[in-house]
Design an enzyme around this catalytic site. Structure first.
Site, short mmCIF file in Angstrom:
data_model
loop_
_atom_site.label_atom_id
_atom_site.label_comp_id
_atom_site.label_asym_id
_atom_site.label_seq_id
_atom_site.Cartn_x
_atom_site.Cartn_y
_atom_site.Cartn_z
N ASP A 81 0.81 -1.22 0.00
CA ASP A 81 0.00 0.00 0.00
C ASP A 81 0.84 1.27 0.00
O ASP A 81 0.36 2.34 0.33
CB ASP A 81 -0.94 0.00 1.21
CG ASP A 81 -0.18 -0.01 2.53
OD1 ASP A 81 1.06 -0.14 2.52
OD2 ASP A 81 -0.84 0.10 3.60
N CYS A 84 5.18 -0.37 2.31
CA CYS A 84 5.74 -1.72 2.43
C CYS A 84 7.02 -1.79 3.24
O CYS A 84 7.19 -2.68 4.07
CB CYS A 84 5.94 -2.34 1.05
SG CYS A 84 7.06 -1.44 -0.04
N HIS A 225 9.16 -3.59 -4.31
CA HIS A 225 8.34 -3.91 -3.13
C HIS A 225 9.20 -4.60 -2.08
O HIS A 225 10.13 -5.35 -2.41
CB HIS A 225 7.19 -4.83 -3.54
CG HIS A 225 6.34 -5.28 -2.40
ND1 HIS A 225 5.44 -4.44 -1.76
CD2 HIS A 225 6.27 -6.47 -1.76
CE1 HIS A 225 4.84 -5.12 -0.79
NE2 HIS A 225 5.34 -6.34 -0.76
#
Length: 230
Positions: A81, A84, A225
């Site tokens: 979101d 991370c 990510h």
């Protein structure tokens, strides 16, 4: 006229924003990979690629032993979101202390406590900011300090290398960032991971100021990510 020393030229280029660097191929016999993948600078969730440094291994063509080792861990998936990195770090620190977090606690701690702690150091205190020059350089190479301080005040701010530099010191927390081995090798899949960066290593040993801390291990994927390795 004699050329300026290399260090002076580099500092001048960084100061004026004209330096362009890139990550170069290491020579690591134990890992038959052509090159490390290219990362955003700093390591940011969702950041676009832009390079300001040509980074190689120390002279002799070998990385430090700690960064040559392929290791195996389990992956704990982290919600993507925008928080991370903060989520992964706060969950890892809580697990090291045997303190499980609810999703709400993870979100609030990640979004508020860790992110705002960095903001207070970098944006709100001239004295404390001077104690984190490495993070400040990484920030201002990419953007102005004013712009950074505007962005970090938002809940979906993407954390990365600059914030890890600050938080490792603030929390006295060793942090190791890994990539999947298959990304290094350029194909296939693997459950093994390669460490590429380490922060706060001085806190992994006992000292007069405190007990040794267990490292939090973050997995940085090619999708910009962070997940948690345990």
């Amino acid at each position: 006229m004699e050329d300026k020393p290399l260090t002076e030229r580099l500092l001048e280029q960084l100061r004026h924003g004209t330096a362009e660097f890139e990550l170069v191929t290491p020579s690591i016999p134990s890992i038959p990979a052509p090159a490390l993948p290219r990362f955003p600078s700093p390591f940011l969730c969702g950041s676009s690629s832009r390079f300001f440094a040509r980074i190689g291994w120390p002279s002799g063509g070998a990385a430090s032993p700690a960064l040559q080792k392929v290791e195996s861990f389990s992956v704990q998936k982290i919600t993507g979101d925008g928080r991370c990195m903060f989520r992964a770090l706060v969950r890892g620190m809580a697990m090291n202390k045997g303190m499980p977090l609810s999703p709400r606690e993870e979100r609030d701690d990640a979004a508020d406590e860790l992110r705002m702690a960095v903001k207070e150091v970098i944006c709100d205190s001239d004295v404390e900011r001077r104690q984190h020059e490495g993070a400040l350089v990484a920030i201002t190479v990419e953007e102005s300090l004013k712009r950074y301080c505007q962005r970090i005040d938002t809940s979906d701010f993407w954390g990365g290398e600059s914030e890890l530099l600050v938080l490792s010191k603030l929390c006295r927390q060793p942090i190791i960032v890994y990539i999947p081995e298959h990304e290094h090798a350029g194909g296939g899949r693997s459950a093994s991971f390669i460490p590429i960066a380490e922060y706060g290593s001085e806190f992994s040993k006992a000292s007069k100021n405190g007990k040794p801390r267990k490292a939090v291990r973050l997995l940085f994927s090619g999708k910009n990510h962070y997940d948690l390795l345990i």
